[in-house]
Design a protein around this motif. Structure first.
Motif, PDB file in Angstrom:
ATOM      1  N   ALA A 135       0.831  -1.202   0.000  1.00 29.66           N
ATOM      2  CA  ALA A 135       0.000   0.000   0.000  1.00 29.66           C
ATOM      3  C   ALA A 135       0.870   1.260   0.000  1.00 29.66           C
ATOM      4  O   ALA A 135       0.592   2.218  -0.733  1.00 29.66           O
ATOM      5  CB  ALA A 135      -0.943   0.005   1.198  1.00 29.66           C
ATOM      6  N   LEU A 149       2.456   1.930  -3.378  1.00 29.37           N
ATOM      7  CA  LEU A 149       1.510   2.509  -4.326  1.00 29.37           C
ATOM      8  C   LEU A 149       1.128   3.943  -3.958  1.00 29.37           C
ATOM      9  O   LEU A 149       0.804   4.751  -4.831  1.00 29.37           O
ATOM     10  CB  LEU A 149       0.240   1.651  -4.390  1.00 29.37           C
ATOM     11  N   CYS A 179      -2.989   5.449  -1.846  1.00 34.60           N
ATOM     12  CA  CYS A 179      -2.655   4.365  -2.787  1.00 34.60           C
ATOM     13  C   CYS A 179      -3.741   4.178  -3.842  1.00 34.60           C
ATOM     14  O   CYS A 179      -3.463   3.707  -4.947  1.00 34.60           O
ATOM     15  CB  CYS A 179      -2.382   3.059  -2.046  1.00 34.60           C
ATOM     16  N   ASN A 183      -6.015   2.054  -4.071  1.00 36.46           N
ATOM     17  CA  ASN A 183      -6.468   0.669  -4.243  1.00 36.46           C
ATOM     18  C   ASN A 183      -7.411   0.327  -3.090  1.00 36.46           C
ATOM     19  O   ASN A 183      -6.972  -0.050  -2.005  1.00 36.46           O
ATOM     20  CB  ASN A 183      -5.260  -0.275  -4.265  1.00 36.46           C
ATOM     21  N   HIS A 184      -8.713   0.460  -3.335  1.00 36.86           N
ATOM     22  CA  HIS A 184      -9.687   0.304  -2.258  1.00 36.86           C
ATOM     23  C   HIS A 184      -9.789  -1.139  -1.764  1.00 36.86           C
ATOM     24  O   HIS A 184     -10.095  -1.368  -0.593  1.00 36.86           O
ATOM     25  CB  HIS A 184     -11.050   0.817  -2.710  1.00 36.86           C
ATOM     26  N   LEU A 196      -7.212  -3.230  -1.554  1.00 40.45           N
ATOM     27  CA  LEU A 196      -6.054  -3.386  -0.672  1.00 40.45           C
ATOM     28  C   LEU A 196      -6.299  -2.701   0.668  1.00 40.45           C
ATOM     29  O   LEU A 196      -5.991  -3.262   1.728  1.00 40.45           O
ATOM     30  CB  LEU A 196      -4.812  -2.813  -1.350  1.00 40.45           C
TER      31      LEU A 196
END
Length: 221
Positions: free
Chosen positions: A89, A92, A136, A138-139, A141
């Motif tokens: 995380a 990213l 990041c 990325n939901h 993650l």
């Protein structure tokens, strides 16, 4: 109808377990829950069976359902999972960070430095890490990281924080944030991995001592 009621009860009980309103070893009595929520015992049992499947509850002979405690191995494994998920995380997140992200994290660390209670430090530690990972994007993650934190629970997080102390984690947090500001992804991720790895070693040692003393580690004390 029964299934939707069971789902609602599941969410209520799961939230109570996650937030520490009911702690490991506490009995979850079907008749009491049914009476409190104004439902029959059937959806309550369905909810408890789902909680058991998800690892939050244990059914024991002559005791019914109780909130499940984590074993030492499970605690250490969850910390390892934290390291894998959170390092990715952060990797990213750093390219997406802006000044407001650094300022938010720095403000949390200022408050952290003036806090001494384990529970307060634990909450701020969680908030700091969340602030770093949020960019990041990325939901999925982020949800996985949240799920691990929920599984650990507030009492165990306070125990981990107390075991790690104040000064070492705080200094490491500052180093991680400085690397993020410098957009040095490799250094930031390496510092975070070492940060979590050191915490795991400290917790493992504390758990070993507790086992040798033949008494459970006093989470949250």
């Amino acid at each position: 109808m029964s299934q939707s009621t069971a789902d609602r009860i599941y969410e209520i009980l799961r939230e109570r377990i996650i937030c520490g309103a009911v702690t490991p070893g506490i009995a979850l009595r079907q008749d009491e829950i049914a009476r409190e929520l104004g439902v029959s015992k059937i959806p309550v049992r369905e909810a408890l069976l789902k909680l058991e499947a998800d690892g939050f509850v244990t059914f024991r002979k002559n005791r019914g359902a109780t909130v499940r405690d984590l074993s030492s191995d499970e605690i250490l494994n969850l910390i390892e999972i934290r390291a894998a998920l959170e390092c990715r995380a952060l990797e990213l997140a750093i390219p997406n960070m802006i000044d407001a992200d650094y300022e938010t994290a720095a403000e949390i660390l200022e408050t952290y430095a003036g806090t001494t209670q384990a529970a307060g430090l634990s909450a701020l530690n969680l908030k700091f890490h969340q602030a770093l990972y949020e960019p990041c994007g990325n939901h999925i993650l982020l949800r996985l990281i949240s799920d691990v934190q929920q599984r650990i629970g507030p009492a165990l997080r306070a125990f981990v924080t107390q075991t790690s102390g104040l000064h070492r984690p705080h200094a490491e947090h500052r180093e991680i944030l400085a690397a993020c500001r410098a957009q040095d992804i490799g250094r930031a991720v390496s510092l975070l991995r070492d940060h979590i790895k050191t915490t795991r070693k400290e917790v493992a040692a504390r758990l070993r001592r507790a086992a040798q003393e033949d008494s459970p580690a006093a989470f949250g004390t």
